[in-house]
Write an enzyme that holds these catalytic residues in place. Sequence first.
Site, PDB file in Angstrom:
ATOM      1  N   ASP A  11      54.101  51.923  31.377  1.00  0.00           N
ATOM      2  CA  ASP A  11      54.919  51.422  32.070  1.00  0.00           C
ATOM      3  C   ASP A  11      54.616  51.684  33.622  1.00  0.00           C
ATOM      4  O   ASP A  11      53.617  52.644  33.753  1.00  0.00           O
ATOM      5  CB  ASP A  11      56.326  52.127  31.727  1.00  0.00           C
ATOM      6  CG  ASP A  11      57.616  51.892  32.913  1.00  0.00           C
ATOM      7  OD1 ASP A  11      57.831  50.961  33.292  1.00  0.00           O
ATOM      8  OD2 ASP A  11      57.923  53.164  33.345  1.00  0.00           O
ATOM      9  N   LEU A  12      54.995  51.118  34.571  1.00  0.00           N
ATOM     10  CA  LEU A  12      54.527  51.410  36.136  1.00  0.00           C
ATOM     11  C   LEU A  12      55.376  52.389  36.657  1.00  0.00           C
ATOM     12  O   LEU A  12      55.093  53.502  36.986  1.00  0.00           O
ATOM     13  CB  LEU A  12      54.724  49.976  36.970  1.00  0.00           C
ATOM     14  CG  LEU A  12      54.053  50.220  38.225  1.00  0.00           C
ATOM     15  CD1 LEU A  12      52.652  50.711  38.418  1.00  0.00           C
ATOM     16  CD2 LEU A  12      54.401  48.595  39.039  1.00  0.00           C
ATOM     17  N   ASP A  13      56.839  52.087  37.145  1.00  0.00           N
ATOM     18  CA  ASP A  13      57.600  53.013  37.833  1.00  0.00           C
ATOM     19  C   ASP A  13      57.927  54.163  37.124  1.00  0.00           C
ATOM     20  O   ASP A  13      58.619  54.026  36.117  1.00  0.00           O
ATOM     21  CB  ASP A  13      58.865  52.079  38.079  1.00  0.00           C
ATOM     22  CG  ASP A  13      58.589  50.877  39.198  1.00  0.00           C
ATOM     23  OD1 ASP A  13      57.656  51.052  39.997  1.00  0.00           O
ATOM     24  OD2 ASP A  13      59.262  49.943  38.892  1.00  0.00           O
ATOM     25  N   THR A  19      57.366  55.367  41.959  1.00  0.00           N
ATOM     26  CA  THR A  19      58.298  54.406  42.489  1.00  0.00           C
ATOM     27  C   THR A  19      59.632  54.338  42.150  1.00  0.00           C
ATOM     28  O   THR A  19      60.638  53.779  42.578  1.00  0.00           O
ATOM     29  CB  THR A  19      57.759  52.833  42.383  1.00  0.00           C
ATOM     30  OG1 THR A  19      57.015  52.867  41.083  1.00  0.00           O
ATOM     31  CG2 THR A  19      56.817  52.304  43.562  1.00  0.00           C
ATOM     32  N   LYS A  47      67.031  52.917  35.166  1.00  0.00           N
ATOM     33  CA  LYS A  47      65.347  53.164  35.106  1.00  0.00           C
ATOM     34  C   LYS A  47      64.979  52.150  34.167  1.00  0.00           C
ATOM     35  O   LYS A  47      65.402  52.133  32.722  1.00  0.00           O
ATOM     36  CB  LYS A  47      64.978  54.523  34.577  1.00  0.00           C
ATOM     37  CG  LYS A  47      64.760  55.460  35.753  1.00  0.00           C
ATOM     38  CD  LYS A  47      64.300  56.837  35.482  1.00  0.00           C
ATOM     39  CE  LYS A  47      64.327  57.794  36.603  1.00  0.00           C
ATOM     40  NZ  LYS A  47      63.902  59.158  36.092  1.00  0.00           N
ATOM     41  N   GLY A  48      63.843  51.308  34.380  1.00  0.00           N
ATOM     42  CA  GLY A  48      63.458  50.308  33.276  1.00  0.00           C
ATOM     43  C   GLY A  48      64.321  48.983  33.190  1.00  0.00           C
ATOM     44  O   GLY A  48      63.710  48.337  32.625  1.00  0.00           O
ATOM     45  N   VAL A  49      65.407  49.031  33.842  1.00  0.00           N
ATOM     46  CA  VAL A  49      66.291  47.952  33.725  1.00  0.00           C
ATOM     47  C   VAL A  49      66.272  47.042  34.737  1.00  0.00           C
ATOM     48  O   VAL A  49      65.990  47.395  36.020  1.00  0.00           O
ATOM     49  CB  VAL A  49      67.920  48.545  33.768  1.00  0.00           C
ATOM     50  CG1 VAL A  49      68.891  47.451  33.797  1.00  0.00           C
ATOM     51  CG2 VAL A  49      67.919  49.458  32.482  1.00  0.00           C
ATOM     52  N   SER A 118      55.722  46.359  32.828  1.00  0.00           N
ATOM     53  CA  SER A 118      56.728  46.685  33.874  1.00  0.00           C
ATOM     54  C   SER A 118      57.806  45.764  33.890  1.00  0.00           C
ATOM     55  O   SER A 118      57.593  44.575  33.676  1.00  0.00           O
ATOM     56  CB  SER A 118      55.971  47.054  35.166  1.00  0.00           C
ATOM     57  OG  SER A 118      57.017  47.336  36.140  1.00  0.00           O
ATOM     58  N   ALA A 119      59.107  46.093  34.325  1.00  0.00           N
ATOM     59  CA  ALA A 119      60.343  45.316  34.444  1.00  0.00           C
ATOM     60  C   ALA A 119      60.313  44.823  35.871  1.00  0.00           C
ATOM     61  O   ALA A 119      61.081  44.366  36.391  1.00  0.00           O
ATOM     62  CB  ALA A 119      61.614  46.102  34.180  1.00  0.00           C
ATOM     63  N   SER A 120      59.320  45.542  36.595  1.00  0.00           N
ATOM     64  CA  SER A 120      59.344  45.154  38.095  1.00  0.00           C
ATOM     65  C   SER A 120      58.658  43.851  38.546  1.00  0.00           C
ATOM     66  O   SER A 120      57.202  43.660  38.189  1.00  0.00           O
ATOM     67  CB  SER A 120      58.728  46.291  38.802  1.00  0.00           C
ATOM     68  OG  SER A 120      58.900  46.131  40.232  1.00  0.00           O
ATOM     69  N   LYS A 149      63.886  45.359  29.013  1.00  0.00           N
ATOM     70  CA  LYS A 149      63.875  46.505  28.195  1.00  0.00           C
ATOM     71  C   LYS A 149      65.339  46.828  28.229  1.00  0.00           C
ATOM     72  O   LYS A 149      66.119  46.649  29.486  1.00  0.00           O
ATOM     73  CB  LYS A 149      63.412  47.621  29.047  1.00  0.00           C
ATOM     74  CG  LYS A 149      61.873  47.576  29.098  1.00  0.00           C
ATOM     75  CD  LYS A 149      61.151  48.392  30.088  1.00  0.00           C
ATOM     76  CE  LYS A 149      59.534  48.045  30.470  1.00  0.00           C
ATOM     77  NZ  LYS A 149      59.055  48.908  31.552  1.00  0.00           N
ATOM     78  N   GLU A 173      56.358  55.628  28.722  1.00  0.00           N
ATOM     79  CA  GLU A 173      57.597  55.209  29.414  1.00  0.00           C
ATOM     80  C   GLU A 173      58.301  56.391  29.841  1.00  0.00           C
ATOM     81  O   GLU A 173      58.181  57.613  29.531  1.00  0.00           O
ATOM     82  CB  GLU A 173      58.631  54.559  28.412  1.00  0.00           C
ATOM     83  CG  GLU A 173      58.517  52.925  28.474  1.00  0.00           C
ATOM     84  CD  GLU A 173      59.167  52.410  29.806  1.00  0.00           C
ATOM     85  OE1 GLU A 173      59.918  53.079  30.506  1.00  0.00           O
ATOM     86  OE2 GLU A 173      59.033  51.161  30.181  1.00  0.00           O
ATOM     87  N   ASP A 174      58.895  56.177  31.232  1.00  0.00           N
ATOM     88  CA  ASP A 174      59.901  57.169  31.563  1.00  0.00           C
ATOM     89  C   ASP A 174      61.420  56.841  31.415  1.00  0.00           C
ATOM     90  O   ASP A 174      62.257  57.792  31.957  1.00  0.00           O
ATOM     91  CB  ASP A 174      59.623  57.642  33.138  1.00  0.00           C
ATOM     92  CG  ASP A 174      60.008  56.366  33.966  1.00  0.00           C
ATOM     93  OD1 ASP A 174      59.801  55.178  33.459  1.00  0.00           O
ATOM     94  OD2 ASP A 174      60.839  56.577  34.999  1.00  0.00           O
TER      95      ASP A 174
HETATM   96  P1  B16 Z   1      62.239  45.056  40.740  1.00  0.00           P
HETATM   97  P2  B16 Z   1      59.490  49.876  35.438  1.00  0.00           P
HETATM   98  C1  B16 Z   1      61.493  48.958  36.554  1.00  0.00           C
HETATM   99  O1  B16 Z   1      60.090  49.132  36.542  1.00  0.00           O
HETATM  100  C2  B16 Z   1      62.066  49.862  37.358  1.00  0.00           C
HETATM  101  O2  B16 Z   1      62.099  51.060  36.390  1.00  0.00           O
HETATM  102  C3  B16 Z   1      63.637  49.557  37.493  1.00  0.00           C
HETATM  103  O3  B16 Z   1      64.349  50.614  38.207  1.00  0.00           O
HETATM  104  C4  B16 Z   1      63.832  48.287  38.268  1.00  0.00           C
HETATM  105  O4  B16 Z   1      65.076  47.890  38.374  1.00  0.00           O
HETATM  106  C5  B16 Z   1      62.760  47.286  37.663  1.00  0.00           C
HETATM  107  O5  B16 Z   1      61.538  47.688  37.323  1.00  0.00           O
HETATM  108  C6  B16 Z   1      62.930  45.898  38.269  1.00  0.00           C
HETATM  109  O6  B16 Z   1      62.306  46.265  39.652  1.00  0.00           O
HETATM  110  O7  B16 Z   1      63.562  45.284  41.443  1.00  0.00           O
HETATM  111  O8  B16 Z   1      61.008  45.753  41.786  1.00  0.00           O
HETATM  112  O9  B16 Z   1      61.813  43.722  40.006  1.00  0.00           O
HETATM  113  O10 B16 Z   1      59.753  51.146  35.057  1.00  0.00           O
HETATM  114  O11 B16 Z   1      59.801  48.804  33.993  1.00  0.00           O
HETATM  115  O12 B16 Z   1      57.897  49.712  35.756  1.00  0.00           O
HETATM  116 MG    MG Z   2      59.615  53.147  34.422  1.00  0.00          MG
END
Ligand code: B16
Ligand code: MG
Length: 227
Positions: A11-13, A19, A47-49, A118-120, A149, A173-174
Amino acid sequence: MSTFPKAVIFDLDGVITDTAEFHFLAWKQLGEELGIEVDRELNEQLKGVSRLQSLERIIAAAPEQRVLPTEELQRLAAKKNVHYTQLIQSVSPDDILPGIDTLIKELRIGGIKLAVGSASRNAQFVLERLELTGAFDYVVDAANIKYGKPDPETFIHAADYLNVPYEACIGIEDSAAGIEAIKRAGMFAVGIGSKESLRQADYLVPTTNYLDMITILAKFSQWNSEA
Ligand code: B16
Ligand code: MG
């Protein structure tokens, strides 16, 4: 069944870099503009959403129920992303969390494939700022993922790309949503955080400082032999 993993999906964030804290600050700022308090407890559920789903959870947590049209939700999500992208401009290789650099290097020496799940939608930018783009065999593009996720799609997609069986993968994952996604993908889940929020993790460490390849491989091997 192999007792040695073939891939690790990070996972990234909150795992590679903090972040997760910037997401929290950006949502908090948007919450203040909307008159909704975003505290750390609510933040755990974000988180992760995905961005839009996070916004829906924040609005649902407001004391008075609000129904907002899709365009307004999209405008607010974009506004949060403006706050967030301002905060991540300063990210540098110094922001790689402790233990991550060493773990990446050791896994690569061990011939284990590496991916970011990552979901980001800002993941590529953050990895560039961290100067880590070349460290991974594959980076999942969140824009190509239909179900975020806790759905396993992100992790399944990475394993399929790397051509590795799911049970030979480790996910790190966190977030509770992320750990659930890893488990639903049939993979070994390493959690970073507390037992209260990451109950489903197969192996849990409090912070990335405690990530050690030898221990992770031993725990993976034990999990595999019990399966
Ligand atoms: P963005 P991860 C997730 O990253 C974050 O944990 C989550 O807080 C955020 O809403 C999501 O990415 C979407 O990110 O707005 O930058 O597209 O933890 O899956 O690496
Ligand atoms: Mg994360």
